[in-house]
Structures are given as C-alpha cells and as structure tokens.
Design a protein around this motif. Structure first.
Motif, mmCIF file in Angstrom:
data_model
loop_
_atom_site.group_PDB
_atom_site.id
_atom_site.type_symbol
_atom_site.label_atom_id
_atom_site.label_comp_id
_atom_site.label_asym_id
_atom_site.label_seq_id
_atom_site.Cartn_x
_atom_site.Cartn_y
_atom_site.Cartn_z
ATOM 1 N N ARG A 1 2.093 -1.654 3.972
ATOM 2 C CA ARG A 1 1.799 -3.068 4.183
ATOM 3 C C ARG A 1 1.603 -3.793 2.866
ATOM 4 O O ARG A 1 1.122 -3.208 1.890
ATOM 5 N N GLU B 1 -5.829 -1.045 2.405
ATOM 6 C CA GLU B 1 -5.447 -0.199 1.280
ATOM 7 C C GLU B 1 -5.178 -1.062 0.062
ATOM 8 O O GLU B 1 -4.635 -2.167 0.167
ATOM 9 N N HIS C 1 0.418 4.229 1.261
ATOM 10 C CA HIS C 1 0.494 4.960 2.529
ATOM 11 C C HIS C 1 0.773 4.062 3.732
ATOM 12 O O HIS C 1 1.514 4.451 4.637
ATOM 13 N N THR C 2 0.204 2.864 3.765
ATOM 14 C CA THR C 2 0.426 1.987 4.911
ATOM 15 C C THR C 2 1.774 1.285 4.858
ATOM 16 O O THR C 2 2.343 0.944 5.898
ATOM 17 N N ARG D 1 4.241 5.585 3.581
ATOM 18 C CA ARG D 1 5.211 4.618 4.114
ATOM 19 C C ARG D 1 5.600 3.559 3.086
ATOM 20 O O ARG D 1 6.625 2.904 3.236
ATOM 21 N N GLY E 1 1.993 9.326 9.217
ATOM 22 C CA GLY E 1 1.573 7.948 8.971
ATOM 23 C C GLY E 1 1.226 7.668 7.527
ATOM 24 O O GLY E 1 0.589 6.653 7.223
ATOM 25 N N LEU E 2 1.658 8.544 6.615
ATOM 26 C CA LEU E 2 1.353 8.393 5.194
ATOM 27 C C LEU E 2 2.639 8.131 4.401
ATOM 28 O O LEU E 2 3.747 8.330 4.911
ATOM 29 N N GLY F 1 -6.449 -6.182 3.605
ATOM 30 C CA GLY F 1 -5.880 -5.074 4.348
ATOM 31 C C GLY F 1 -6.619 -3.788 4.058
ATOM 32 O O GLY F 1 -7.582 -3.760 3.291
ATOM 33 N N GLY G 1 0.835 -1.190 0.000
ATOM 34 C CA GLY G 1 0.000 0.000 0.000
ATOM 35 C C GLY G 1 0.872 1.243 0.000
ATOM 36 O O GLY G 1 1.888 1.302 0.704
#
Length: 335
Positions: free
Chosen positions: A56, A136, A53-54, A244, A241-242, A134, A51
């Motif tokens: 993950r 995103e 932003h996440t 990432r 938190g974006l 998940g 993702g």
C-alpha cells in the motif's frame, strides 16, 4: 517538505553542521554543557511510498516533539486511535519486520519500523511525533539512507534536557536452537556492534561486520545497505500476505550465486551490513541509547527483541546514566 519514493538516493549528502556542536546548544551551566542532550527535528517533513509487505502507498510525516516525549507513532487513518510508543514491549510481531502496536488496541499497529528507527538512533533523535496513514512505514529504497536524508532536510534541534543512556552492567545473552544468538555486554564507553550471518545462498554466504555507532560510521558503512531476499522465497512470502510491495527498486534479490538487481550491490558486504543496521533500529526500541557492546550471529528482529526483554527482566542487568529524572520510557522499562 515532501519527499516521495521516487526521490533519488542521497546518502552522499552530509551537512557539516551535523558533525559539530549546534550553535543553539543550551548553556545551562558549566557541568551541563558537557552532557549529551536530547534532540528532535527542526520542522515537519513528509515522505510518501509503498509499504514493503502491504504494497500500500503510505504517507508519513515526522514532526518535532518536546523533551522526554520519546518516539511515538500516530495512525491518522484511524481517528481517535491511541498513540503507539516505539518501545520494545510494544512489539507484537517480528516476522520479517518489527511491528509495534498499542497494548490497549493491538489492531492499531505499524510495521517495518526498523529502518526508520535506525536512522533516528544514528542521528540521536530522542523525541519525535510520527503521523502515518496506514499500517506500515514506506520502504523507500529498502535502506535507512532516505530516512536519514529526511532528517537532514528537516534539521536536528538540540533540546534543553539531558539525554539518558542505558548502561549494561553484565552480559545478557539469548539464543535459538539453530545457533543464532544475540547479546549485550558492558562497555567502557559508547555503543559498538558486531554481527555475522551465514546463508546457504552462495551470493550471500558467510559475512561479518563490526563498528562503533557514530553518525559518520553509520552513513559510511551501513545506512545505505538494503533489505534482501532469495528469489525462491518470494512466492511463499506473498502467499502469506508479505512482500507485496517488494521490487528490485527497494530490495536485493538473489538466486544461487547471482544478484538479480541490474545495478548489483552497493557494497560487497551489503547483506551483513543491512543486518547490523536492522539491529541499530531494533535496539533503539529500548527507549534510549546504550552504553554497551552488542554481538549477534544470525540474529534478526525476533532475537533482537528477545534480547531487550531479557535485559529489562532484571534491574541487575542495567542502569540509567546521564539524567537523574526518569523519563516515561525509563518507567516503562522498569515495569
């Protein structure tokens, strides 16, 4: 079939069958044969990627869905959670991406859906089940091209139900104090978009682009254009938190007048063309295609969503054409 984030860019793959009337088009009657039809995909297909932003890794499967089903996400990592319809009034956040959630369970959300929605819009996919493990969608290469490739691999299936189109009856306009605006206005036929941007970074600057929305024009002009960011913003975004999962493999990074990606740009106007592609995805959250013209200046996910809410705030702004039977999405639009 499974496609991973390492699958190479394949925007040049254009099966001729996608530009012809499908051989399995339902022949209901002479009048119906001239009407546009709803579409889904022929078989399930899966992609895996991080993702934006996440950060993950997410696994997402697109599966066929029946007529009048709409585009619906299912968080399979949350057993028993309610499905999330891809609809403008389910949008709960527009900060750097479009995020949707179920109104009865706001914590059940899916972020960064705009690139996938753009590919579905361009391909005329009306009905789809999307299972994701998940919060995103995978960013893949940062554009809509690899989602478009997934749809090509799965194949497009014509369904025995006419497609409903939203016709805009009068100009609807929303704007921000900084001069950014977005609007929809009546059109004689089809859906066309025009957008302009103005960034202080010399590498981006002022750009504009306009085009009618057809599958061929989408692929040739905007589908392959990647998301972008200024280098100076990255640390602040990550502290929020974006971004990432962002990298030079899935985003354009600029600094002053330099593009930091080793391969450079895919097109000199890749920045504005990506913004137009975002609008194609965001506006498909109306639940149907449009008969309208869209214009935007410095518009993003927030203004695009505000525009849809303004349209559906009054029945004098729009009407449904092409199908006398209101679908579930149409009923929600009038609520």
């Amino acid at each position: 079939m499974q496609i991973t984030a390492e699958t190479p860019f394949k925007a040049s793959i254009l099966p001729p069958s996608l530009f012809k009337t499908p051989s399995d088009l339902p022949a209901l009657n002479q009048n119906a044969s001239r009407m546009p039809w709803q579409h889904t995909i022929k078989q399930p297909i899966t992609c895996v990627g991080v993702g934006l932003h996440t950060g993950r890794q997410m696994r997402m499967t697109l599966s066929p869905a029946p007529a009048d089903h709409g585009i619906v996400f299912h968080r399979i990592d949350l057993p028993g959670s309610a499905p999330i319809e891809a609809r403008y009034d389910n949008v709960i956040c527009t900060r750097l991406s479009t995020v949707i959630a179920n109104e009865l369970a706001p914590e059940v959300r899916v972020a960064t859906i705009e690139h996938l929605m753009a590919a579905l819009h361009a391909n005329g996919i009306s009905n789809l089940r999307i299972d994701i493990d998940g919060p995103e969608t995978p960013v893949l290469d940062g554009s809509a091209a690899e989602f478009d490739f997934l749809i090509q691999c799965a194949g497009v299936a014509t369904q025995a139900a006419p497609r409903t189109v939203i016709e805009i009856l009068r100009r609807v306009h929303v704007e921000d104090p900084n001069g950014a605006f977005a609007e929809l206005r009546p059109a004689r036929s089809g859906f066309a978009l025009a957008i302009s941007i103005d960034f202080t970074a010399p590498a981006i600057g002022h750009q504009r682009h306009a085009m009618p929305l057809t599958l061929q024009r989408f692929r040739q002009e905007v589908g392959f254009c990647r998301t972008f960011v200024e280098r100076k913003e990255i640390e602040a975004l990550q502290n929020m938190g974006l971004a990432r999962g962002g990298s030079l493999h899935n985003a354009i990074v600029v600094e002053d007048d330099h593009v930091l990606n080793p391969g450079g740009l895919r097109h000199p106007k890749e920045f504005v063309r990506h913004k137009l592609m975002d609008a194609v995805g965001d506006l498909y959250l109306a639940g149907h295609a449009f008969k309208a013209g869209f214009m935007g200046h410095k518009s993003g996910h927030g203004l695009n969503n505000r525009l849809l809410r303004a349209v559906f705030a009054s029945s004098e702004n729009w009407r449904l054409v092409g199908n006398e039977v209101h679908s579930k999405a149409a009923i929600h639009a009038t609520a």
